[in-house]
Design an enzyme around this catalytic site. Structure first.
Site, PDB file in Angstrom:
ATOM      1  CD  GLU A  16      -7.033  -5.697   1.099  1.00 33.25           C
ATOM      2  OE1 GLU A  16      -5.810  -5.673   1.327  1.00 33.25           O
ATOM      3  OE2 GLU A  16      -7.592  -4.900   0.318  1.00 33.25           O
ATOM      4  CE1 TYR A  26      -4.473  -0.921  -0.073  1.00 28.20           C
ATOM      5  CE2 TYR A  26      -3.458  -2.896   0.844  1.00 28.20           C
ATOM      6  CZ  TYR A  26      -4.531  -2.276   0.232  1.00 28.20           C
ATOM      7  OH  TYR A  26      -5.662  -2.999  -0.086  1.00 28.20           O
TER       8      TYR A  26
END
Length: 395
Positions: free
Chosen positions: A141, A99
């Protein structure tokens, strides 16, 4: 939802940038992907190469950015989209460490494409907003990874499977059966979910990941997918489907991640359902029909399906078997050589005969959009009773 909050000043800056994103968003995301892959080519093992070439991945990311800008004060409204994308990310095995890489190159592309409009204050606001959205995804997630691993037969990562069977279903569609190489049990799945295959083509440096809907009922000793051959063997945009059709053989090994996806039917419910499919879009729907009837043989199911002709009607025999076994399973098949279409008169008849159904739509985007419009605008079906799945990329 994350506890972090943006300042009111940053909220206003992001909302004000929404029109610019609508205008230059695709240029930003295209530059973002180019620069990120140049610096981190290992990420090409995750991202769909075809969607990059066709520009669909940048468009999908641009739409997500625009939605974030417009809804920055009410990120809860994005949760259904977050859930769907999170399932895709888990299927692809996206990890938290990736990310910050995405955030760095996204802000870099914004600065370069927006020029003078990209003030330090705007970039700072978007940097904070990205961190908030990234945390939302990472948390979602993490929970999905844990659930996937903890279920009986579950796993994380890519598990080696063996091709146990191959069946030609129709002109251009073939079913593939996979069993775990270790011989251990498989987890159950919700009908409508997909698995992700990891394929390394000959002479290719990077792996290709593809999602394929499971086309059989859950709780078997195998996973089955039914794959449409895209274009021809020498057409690069269909390279994975053609590889499966032409080069995958019984006994071959292939790596697969666990079932994922939110386009699902509750097989334990009693409410009647209508399955509306076109072309290869029937694959998750046949799984829903079989799973629901195995769990509850008395459940009313209307299966509305359209394709070009009988030669292109994959899994027709299975539809006929369900029709013979269950009086409450009603197939409605339309063969059309032109665009896939189901007339509203048929849908009106189905609704009149069995009110209160939930509707599941799957197929090309134009088909599902048309069916959704007919159901909502012409037949008065509320949006809450309609689930829609299209085959398109998610960021």
């Amino acid at each position: 939802m994350t506890t972090k909050m943006l300042s009111s000043q940053h909220v206003e800056q992001i909302k004000a940038s929404a029109p610019v994103l609508a205008e230059k968003g695709e240029a930003i995301t295209t530059r973002f992907y180019e620069q990120m892959f140049e610096a981190h080519p290992e990420l090409l093992n995750i991202f769909n190469h075809r969607n990059q070439k066709q520009g669909t991945q940048p468009k999908a990311l641009m739409q997500t950015l625009y939605a974030a800008a417009v809804n920055i004060e009410n990120l809860e409204s994005l949760l259904p989209t977050v859930k769907k994308i999170a399932h895709k990310h888990v299927a692809l095995q996206v990890v938290p460490e990736q990310y910050p890489i995405v955030g760095h190159y996204l802000l870099k592309a914004m600065k370069e494409e927006l020029g003078e409009a990209a003030s330090d204050e705007l970039l700072e606001a978007w940097g904070e907003a990205y961190e908030i959205v990234a945390d939302i995804f990472i948390d979602a997630e993490k929970e999905l990874y844990q659930e996937t691993k903890d279920q009986p037969g579950g796993w994380n990562g890519f598990r080696p499977f063996v091709v146990d069977g191959i069946t030609k279903e129709s002109e251009g569609i073939t079913s593939f059966y996979f069993k775990p190489e270790d011989g251990e049990t498989l987890p159950t799945f919700s009908p409508g979910q997909y698995i992700t295959l990891r394929v390394l083509l000959p002479d290719d440096q990077y792996t290709h990941l593809r999602h394929y809907s499971l086309s059989d009922a859950p709780d078997k000793d195998h996973f089955r997918i039914s794959v449409k051959r895209e274009a021809s063997p020498d057409y690069p945009d269909g390279e994975i489907s053609n590889f499966l059709h032409d080069q995958l053989n019984v006994g071959d090994q292939i790596s697969i991640s666990a079932p994922a996806g939110v386009f699902t039917a509750d097989v334990n419910a009693d409410d009647p359902i209508v399955l509306l499919g076109a072309g290869i879009g029937q694959t998750p729907l046949i799984s829903m029909a079989k799973g629901a009837l195995e769990a509850n043989p008395e459940r009313n199911i209307d299966f509305v399906y359209t394709t070009k002709n009988e030669e292109n009607h994959a899994l027709l025999e299975e539809m006929n078997v369900l029709n013979d076994q269950y009086e409450n399973f009603r197939p409605h098949v339309r063969y059309t050589e032109t665009d896939a279409h189901v007339d509203k008169e048929l849908l009106h008849t189905i609704i009149e005969e069995n009110d209160g159904q939930k509707f599941f739509l799957c197929g090309p985007g134009t088909f599902t959009a048309d069916m959704k419009d007919i159901l909502e605008q012409d037949l008065g079906i509320s949006e809450e009773r309609i689930e829609r799945e299209m085959f398109k990329p998610f960021v």
